[in-house]
Design a protein around this motif. Structure first.
Motif, PDB file in Angstrom:
ATOM      1  N   ASN A 152     -12.305 -19.709 -48.944  1.00 49.11           N
ATOM      2  CA  ASN A 152     -11.775 -18.657 -48.081  1.00 49.11           C
ATOM      3  C   ASN A 152     -12.835 -18.060 -47.165  1.00 49.11           C
ATOM      4  O   ASN A 152     -12.501 -17.358 -46.198  1.00 49.11           O
ATOM      5  N   LEU A 153     -14.111 -18.332 -47.431  1.00 48.65           N
ATOM      6  CA  LEU A 153     -15.153 -17.855 -46.532  1.00 48.65           C
ATOM      7  C   LEU A 153     -14.998 -18.468 -45.139  1.00 48.65           C
ATOM      8  O   LEU A 153     -15.379 -17.850 -44.140  1.00 48.65           O
ATOM      9  N   LEU A 154     -14.439 -19.672 -45.057  1.00 51.89           N
ATOM     10  CA  LEU A 154     -14.246 -20.299 -43.752  1.00 51.89           C
ATOM     11  C   LEU A 154     -13.216 -19.533 -42.928  1.00 51.89           C
ATOM     12  O   LEU A 154     -13.433 -19.241 -41.744  1.00 51.89           O
ATOM     13  N   THR A 155     -12.084 -19.179 -43.551  1.00 54.62           N
ATOM     14  CA  THR A 155     -11.059 -18.451 -42.803  1.00 54.62           C
ATOM     15  C   THR A 155     -11.440 -16.990 -42.604  1.00 54.62           C
ATOM     16  O   THR A 155     -10.989 -16.348 -41.659  1.00 54.62           O
ATOM     17  N   GLU A 156     -12.281 -16.463 -43.474  1.00 53.67           N
ATOM     18  CA  GLU A 156     -12.692 -15.068 -43.350  1.00 53.67           C
ATOM     19  C   GLU A 156     -13.732 -14.866 -42.260  1.00 53.67           C
ATOM     20  O   GLU A 156     -13.734 -13.847 -41.561  1.00 53.67           O
ATOM     21  N   TRP A 157     -14.631 -15.854 -42.081  1.00 53.93           N
ATOM     22  CA  TRP A 157     -15.747 -15.667 -41.162  1.00 53.93           C
ATOM     23  C   TRP A 157     -15.711 -16.613 -39.964  1.00 53.93           C
ATOM     24  O   TRP A 157     -15.823 -16.168 -38.822  1.00 53.93           O
ATOM     25  N   PHE A 158     -15.576 -17.917 -40.206  1.00 53.65           N
ATOM     26  CA  PHE A 158     -15.623 -18.843 -39.078  1.00 53.65           C
ATOM     27  C   PHE A 158     -14.417 -18.696 -38.159  1.00 53.65           C
ATOM     28  O   PHE A 158     -14.572 -18.627 -36.928  1.00 53.65           O
ATOM     29  N   CYS A 159     -13.226 -18.662 -38.731  1.00 55.08           N
ATOM     30  CA  CYS A 159     -12.028 -18.655 -37.887  1.00 55.08           C
ATOM     31  C   CYS A 159     -11.973 -17.438 -36.961  1.00 55.08           C
ATOM     32  O   CYS A 159     -11.725 -17.599 -35.757  1.00 55.08           O
ATOM     33  N   PRO A 160     -12.208 -16.228 -37.443  1.00 53.49           N
ATOM     34  CA  PRO A 160     -12.245 -15.101 -36.505  1.00 53.49           C
ATOM     35  C   PRO A 160     -13.343 -15.239 -35.452  1.00 53.49           C
ATOM     36  O   PRO A 160     -13.145 -14.882 -34.291  1.00 53.49           O
ATOM     37  N   ALA A 161     -14.511 -15.749 -35.874  1.00 51.51           N
ATOM     38  CA  ALA A 161     -15.616 -15.912 -34.918  1.00 51.51           C
ATOM     39  C   ALA A 161     -15.253 -16.905 -33.822  1.00 51.51           C
ATOM     40  O   ALA A 161     -15.718 -16.783 -32.685  1.00 51.51           O
ATOM     41  N   ALA A 162     -14.422 -17.897 -34.166  1.00 52.38           N
ATOM     42  CA  ALA A 162     -13.998 -18.898 -33.193  1.00 52.38           C
ATOM     43  C   ALA A 162     -12.741 -18.475 -32.441  1.00 52.38           C
ATOM     44  O   ALA A 162     -12.211 -19.236 -31.624  1.00 52.38           O
ATOM     45  N   GLY A 163     -12.243 -17.263 -32.718  1.00 56.05           N
ATOM     46  CA  GLY A 163     -11.061 -16.771 -32.039  1.00 56.05           C
ATOM     47  C   GLY A 163      -9.778 -17.416 -32.498  1.00 56.05           C
ATOM     48  O   GLY A 163      -8.806 -17.501 -31.738  1.00 56.05           O
ATOM     49  N   PHE A 198      -6.134 -28.447 -41.337  1.00 62.36           N
ATOM     50  CA  PHE A 198      -7.157 -28.363 -40.293  1.00 62.36           C
ATOM     51  C   PHE A 198      -6.625 -28.903 -38.969  1.00 62.36           C
ATOM     52  O   PHE A 198      -6.898 -28.333 -37.902  1.00 62.36           O
ATOM     53  N   GLU A 199      -5.863 -29.991 -39.012  1.00 61.79           N
ATOM     54  CA  GLU A 199      -5.311 -30.538 -37.782  1.00 61.79           C
ATOM     55  C   GLU A 199      -4.390 -29.532 -37.099  1.00 61.79           C
ATOM     56  O   GLU A 199      -4.351 -29.440 -35.873  1.00 61.79           O
ATOM     57  N   ALA A 200      -3.648 -28.767 -37.891  1.00 63.20           N
ATOM     58  CA  ALA A 200      -2.679 -27.817 -37.332  1.00 63.20           C
ATOM     59  C   ALA A 200      -3.303 -26.498 -36.921  1.00 63.20           C
ATOM     60  O   ALA A 200      -2.728 -25.772 -36.097  1.00 63.20           O
ATOM     61  N   ASN A 201      -4.483 -26.179 -37.456  1.00 65.25           N
ATOM     62  CA  ASN A 201      -5.017 -24.828 -37.274  1.00 65.25           C
ATOM     63  C   ASN A 201      -6.371 -24.742 -36.578  1.00 65.25           C
ATOM     64  O   ASN A 201      -6.695 -23.689 -36.012  1.00 65.25           O
ATOM     65  N   VAL A 202      -7.176 -25.784 -36.620  1.00 68.43           N
ATOM     66  CA  VAL A 202      -8.527 -25.720 -36.042  1.00 68.43           C
ATOM     67  C   VAL A 202      -8.693 -26.865 -35.041  1.00 68.43           C
ATOM     68  O   VAL A 202      -8.918 -28.011 -35.442  1.00 68.43           O
ATOM     69  N   PRO A 203      -8.576 -26.592 -33.752  1.00 68.04           N
ATOM     70  CA  PRO A 203      -8.751 -27.654 -32.757  1.00 68.04           C
ATOM     71  C   PRO A 203     -10.120 -28.315 -32.872  1.00 68.04           C
ATOM     72  O   PRO A 203     -11.117 -27.659 -33.165  1.00 68.04           O
ATOM     73  N   HIS A 204     -10.149 -29.601 -32.603  1.00 69.85           N
ATOM     74  CA  HIS A 204     -11.402 -30.346 -32.747  1.00 69.85           C
ATOM     75  C   HIS A 204     -12.497 -29.794 -31.840  1.00 69.85           C
ATOM     76  O   HIS A 204     -13.679 -29.809 -32.205  1.00 69.85           O
ATOM     77  N   LYS A 205     -12.133 -29.284 -30.676  1.00 72.23           N
ATOM     78  CA  LYS A 205     -13.153 -28.785 -29.750  1.00 72.23           C
ATOM     79  C   LYS A 205     -13.856 -27.542 -30.274  1.00 72.23           C
ATOM     80  O   LYS A 205     -14.939 -27.178 -29.781  1.00 72.23           O
ATOM     81  N   LEU A 206     -13.266 -26.880 -31.290  1.00 75.50           N
ATOM     82  CA  LEU A 206     -13.881 -25.678 -31.855  1.00 75.50           C
ATOM     83  C   LEU A 206     -14.622 -25.966 -33.157  1.00 75.50           C
ATOM     84  O   LEU A 206     -15.132 -25.040 -33.785  1.00 75.50           O
ATOM     85  N   ARG A 207     -14.672 -27.228 -33.557  1.00 77.32           N
ATOM     86  CA  ARG A 207     -15.359 -27.580 -34.797  1.00 77.32           C
ATOM     87  C   ARG A 207     -16.793 -27.995 -34.472  1.00 77.32           C
ATOM     88  O   ARG A 207     -17.030 -29.069 -33.937  1.00 77.32           O
ATOM     89  N   GLY A 208     -17.714 -27.160 -34.774  1.00 77.24           N
ATOM     90  CA  GLY A 208     -19.111 -27.505 -34.513  1.00 77.24           C
ATOM     91  C   GLY A 208     -19.872 -26.341 -33.940  1.00 77.24           C
ATOM     92  O   GLY A 208     -20.158 -25.370 -34.622  1.00 77.24           O
ATOM     93  N   VAL A 209     -20.207 -26.412 -32.656  1.00 81.11           N
ATOM     94  CA  VAL A 209     -21.025 -25.395 -32.020  1.00 81.11           C
ATOM     95  C   VAL A 209     -20.274 -24.072 -31.997  1.00 81.11           C
ATOM     96  O   VAL A 209     -19.097 -24.013 -31.657  1.00 81.11           O
ATOM     97  N   LEU A 210     -20.955 -23.022 -32.352  1.00 80.13           N
ATOM     98  CA  LEU A 210     -20.351 -21.700 -32.410  1.00 80.13           C
ATOM     99  C   LEU A 210     -21.401 -20.675 -32.027  1.00 80.13           C
ATOM    100  O   LEU A 210     -22.533 -20.727 -32.504  1.00 80.13           O
ATOM    101  N   LYS A 211     -21.035 -19.745 -31.166  1.00 77.48           N
ATOM    102  CA  LYS A 211     -21.939 -18.654 -30.773  1.00 77.48           C
ATOM    103  C   LYS A 211     -21.196 -17.328 -30.948  1.00 77.48           C
ATOM    104  O   LYS A 211     -20.842 -16.669 -29.966  1.00 77.48           O
TER     105      LYS A 211
END
Length: 328
Positions: free
Chosen positions: A141-152, A310-323
């Motif tokens: 759940n750390l991924l959905t708690e931190w990465f997903c909001p950071a990636a919008g 992941f296919e339905a919720n995290v586009p491939h273009k947002l997997r990787g580089v994050l600022k």
């Protein structure tokens, strides 16, 4: 990296009065480390300040490892109220640093690291909590708690948990008996020792979070390293070697993939948190590697529900580089 004010008195009480204290390293937690030098003597001072840190689990697991012949640092002195522990100094040659300069040694060193794990896995686990579903889910759940909001990303949180609950039985119902899982067994936490006869010449660090769980977890930690590239060939060769020296269940490969995906999803969340909450943006540099590892694990049929999420919720273009911007 200024030593704690209580360090000189602690060292004096342990017979190291007047010793030089120099910064050694920090990590992703509140723990800090200093090298202590007194003439020809050297030791490492761990500063694990309460209430953020508690050195007792480190000491307990270290003593269990040492008692079974593995190379955990000897405890030279301790002050648990202040979170100070004086440790045997394993030197400066981390596996990671050595392989940066001598990549040709990777196969031999990793083989020894796998042998250490196989020997640990032959023993009943030490007295630590179980690596159970509650822990697995809290970590992913750390991924959905931190990465997903950071990636919008606005993602299906319920579906994420349901996907993991559909695949975790592969690990939970596996016939493999629980073993001591060190949880951060990788090239930056394994030291090359001058004494090659001592536990295959490998010193162990950073095992205070050990749990009793599936034997594949520490193999994932070692062979899908968050901080250095381990080739697919090396990973396959070392998995084959582990299977040749340790009994494995028929579902071992599936459990390895599930635990790989679980660990890599967790680390993506942790590294994002380290940037946003703790002001450590350098950890974002590891995200492309982590997503690459996660993609490989998700390709296993045992991960189909999680891969579909992941296919339905995290586009491939947002997997990787994050600022991401720091959270307020």
């Amino acid at each position: 990296m200024t030593p704690p004010a209580s360090a000189p008195a602690f060292l004096a009480s342990a017979g190291w009065e007047g010793a030089r204290i120099a910064p050694l390293a920090g990590d992703a937690s509140f723990r800090r480390y200093f090298r202590v030098t007194d003439g020809e003597k050297r030791a490492v001072l761990m500063d694990a300040p309460p209430p953020h840190e508690d050195p007792r689990p480190f000491i307990a697991v270290g003593e269990w490892l040492s008692g079974h012949g593995f190379a955990a640092p000897e405890i030279l002195a301790r002050d648990l109220d202040q979170g100070l522990v004086l440790l045997e100094d394993f030197g400066d040659e981390r596996v990671r640093d050595h392989l940066d300069h001598a990549p040709q040694d990777e196969h031999g060193i990793y083989r020894r690291a796998v042998d250490v794990l196989a020997e640990i896995h032959k023993l009943p686990p030490c007295d630590v909590p179980r690596y159970d579903r509650e822990v697995y889910l809290r970590e992913v759940n750390l991924l959905t708690e931190w990465f997903c909001p950071a990636a919008g990303l606005d993602v299906n949180m319920v579906g994420y948990v349901e996907a993991w609950e559909a695949v975790l039985p592969v690990v939970e119902n596996d016939a493999a008996p629980p073993v001591t899982v060190l949880r951060d067994y990788h090239a930056e936490n394994i030291m090359l020792l001058p004494d090659a006869e001592r536990s295959h010449g490998l010193g162990l660090l950073d095992f205070q979070d050990a749990l009793a769980g599936h034997p594949a977890y520490d193999l994932v930690s070692l062979l899908q390293d968050a901080r250095r590239d381990v080739s697919v060939m090396t990973e396959a060769t070392m998995l084959a070697h582990y299977k040749s020296v340790a009994p494995v269940s028929p579902d071992f490969d599936a459990a390895y993939a599930v635990l790989g995906a679980q660990r890599n999803a967790k680390i993506i969340g942790i590294f994002t948190r380290l940037c946003q909450r703790d002001g450590k943006p350098r950890y974002l540099d590891y995200l492309p590697r982590m997503w690459g590892l996660l993609h490989r694990d998700l390709a296993h049929p045992a991960l189909e529900p999680v891969a579909e999420w992941f296919e339905a919720n995290v586009p491939h273009k947002l997997r990787g580089v994050l600022k991401p911007e720091p959270r307020p």
